[in-house]
Enzyme design. Structure first.
Site, mmCIF file in Angstrom:
data_model
loop_
_atom_site.group_PDB
_atom_site.id
_atom_site.type_symbol
_atom_site.label_atom_id
_atom_site.label_comp_id
_atom_site.label_asym_id
_atom_site.label_seq_id
_atom_site.Cartn_x
_atom_site.Cartn_y
_atom_site.Cartn_z
ATOM 1 N N HIS A 2 -9.727 -4.960 -3.865
ATOM 2 C CA HIS A 2 -8.286 -5.200 -3.414
ATOM 3 C C HIS A 2 -8.558 -5.714 -1.995
ATOM 4 O O HIS A 2 -9.298 -5.011 -1.190
ATOM 5 C CB HIS A 2 -7.517 -4.043 -3.325
ATOM 6 C CG HIS A 2 -8.106 -2.561 -3.065
ATOM 7 N ND1 HIS A 2 -8.989 -1.916 -3.930
ATOM 8 C CD2 HIS A 2 -7.784 -2.088 -2.015
ATOM 9 C CE1 HIS A 2 -9.557 -0.896 -3.111
ATOM 10 N NE2 HIS A 2 -8.593 -0.852 -2.011
ATOM 11 N N ASP A 28 0.937 -1.206 0.138
ATOM 12 C CA ASP A 28 0.021 0.085 0.151
ATOM 13 C C ASP A 28 1.047 1.207 0.015
ATOM 14 O O ASP A 28 1.678 1.155 0.616
ATOM 15 C CB ASP A 28 -0.879 -0.214 1.188
ATOM 16 C CG ASP A 28 -1.995 1.028 1.143
ATOM 17 O OD1 ASP A 28 -1.698 2.183 1.338
ATOM 18 O OD2 ASP A 28 -2.994 0.739 1.141
ATOM 19 N N HIS A 67 -6.906 -5.923 1.629
ATOM 20 C CA HIS A 67 -5.864 -5.135 2.557
ATOM 21 C C HIS A 67 -5.333 -6.627 3.537
ATOM 22 O O HIS A 67 -6.266 -7.099 4.378
ATOM 23 C CB HIS A 67 -6.686 -4.208 3.564
ATOM 24 C CG HIS A 67 -6.999 -2.827 2.644
ATOM 25 N ND1 HIS A 67 -6.022 -1.837 2.555
ATOM 26 C CD2 HIS A 67 -8.083 -2.506 1.955
ATOM 27 C CE1 HIS A 67 -6.560 -1.056 1.851
ATOM 28 N NE2 HIS A 67 -7.690 -1.196 1.624
#
Length: 240
Positions: free
Chosen positions: A174, A103, A176
């Site tokens: 997506h 990230d 995490h």
């Protein structure tokens, strides 16, 4: 008067929270969080290339190369640009169907994103036929945690979650991956990444619901405009 002051303070906190959430969605093309200019190296084509994670403390941002005959032109998001090689990313792991990278604004010692290479806009787009893909994303996520913070696996000190629209930063599914969760700032651990909320759902919950032929999340789709309209009604119109 005290009620009016309370409402003003509540609205200010809400707006500040919304600003913080949506302002944290800068493009992956930006420099690393240290402010240094990232080093960019070209990555050979193919899926079985093991990426270099870093050199010393300096992150390596690589341009992904799509295999021959594969294109990601239908993906209009920043993650589509990453897959096409238009934007560099700090790649951590890659399989035939997934790509994992850091990230751009990590909220934990390990904060990775695992995305499907196939364009899937959000959790609302998932169907039971996507179970193999979700299982693979799950395994990639656990592999990342195991490699970098094995004690987090033992202690279950990690978070695997999806943000639910309109609270997702990029309109491409997506996952995490955050570990160790115990080292996260409390605002993020119990705020933006608090699973079981309207904005954030546990990855396992999504898979379990699909296994039972249920919709992936127990919410109706809402756009940003829908959310802002609801906030205006509850905190402005109704409270005035």
């Amino acid at each position: 008067m005290s009620r009016r002051i309370f409402m003003i303070i509540s609205r200010a906190i809400l707006l500040q929270g919304m600003f913080t959430f949506f302002a944290s969605t800068r493009s992956p093309s930006q420099s690393s969080i240290t402010g240094e200019q990232p080093q960019i190296i070209e990555k050979p084509s193919g899926h079985n290339v093991k990426p270099k994670l870093s050199v010393g403390k300096r992150k390596i941002y690589q341009k992904h190369t799509a295999p021959n005959g594969v294109n990601y032109d239908e993906n209009p998001t920043d993650f589509g640009k990453v897959l096409r090689g238009d934007l560099p990313a700090c790649t951590l792991e890659e399989t035939n169907d997934t790509l994992a990278f850091e990230d751009r604004a990590p909220r934990a010692p390990l904060h990775a994103l695992v995305i499907p290479k196939r364009y899937v806009p959000s959790v609302f787009s998932l169907q039971t036929t996507d179970m193999p893909l979700l299982e693979e994303m799950h395994q990639v996520a656990l592999s990342l945690v195991q490699k970098q913070y094995p004690e987090s696996i033992t202690n279950e000190d990690y978070i695997l979650c999806y943000h639910v629209p309109p609270f997702n930063s990029v309109a491409h599914l997506h996952l995490h991956v955050l570990a160790p969760a115990s080292q996260m700032n409390l605002i993020y651990r119990h705020g933006k990444y608090q699973v079981g909320t309207r904005w954030c759902t546990n990855e396992e919950s999504v898979r379990n619901r699909l296994k039972m032929n249920k919709v992936p999340v127990p919410y109706k789709y809402a756009s940003v405009d829908d959310f802002l309209s609801a906030c205006k009604y509850w905190f402005c119109d109704k409270g005035s």
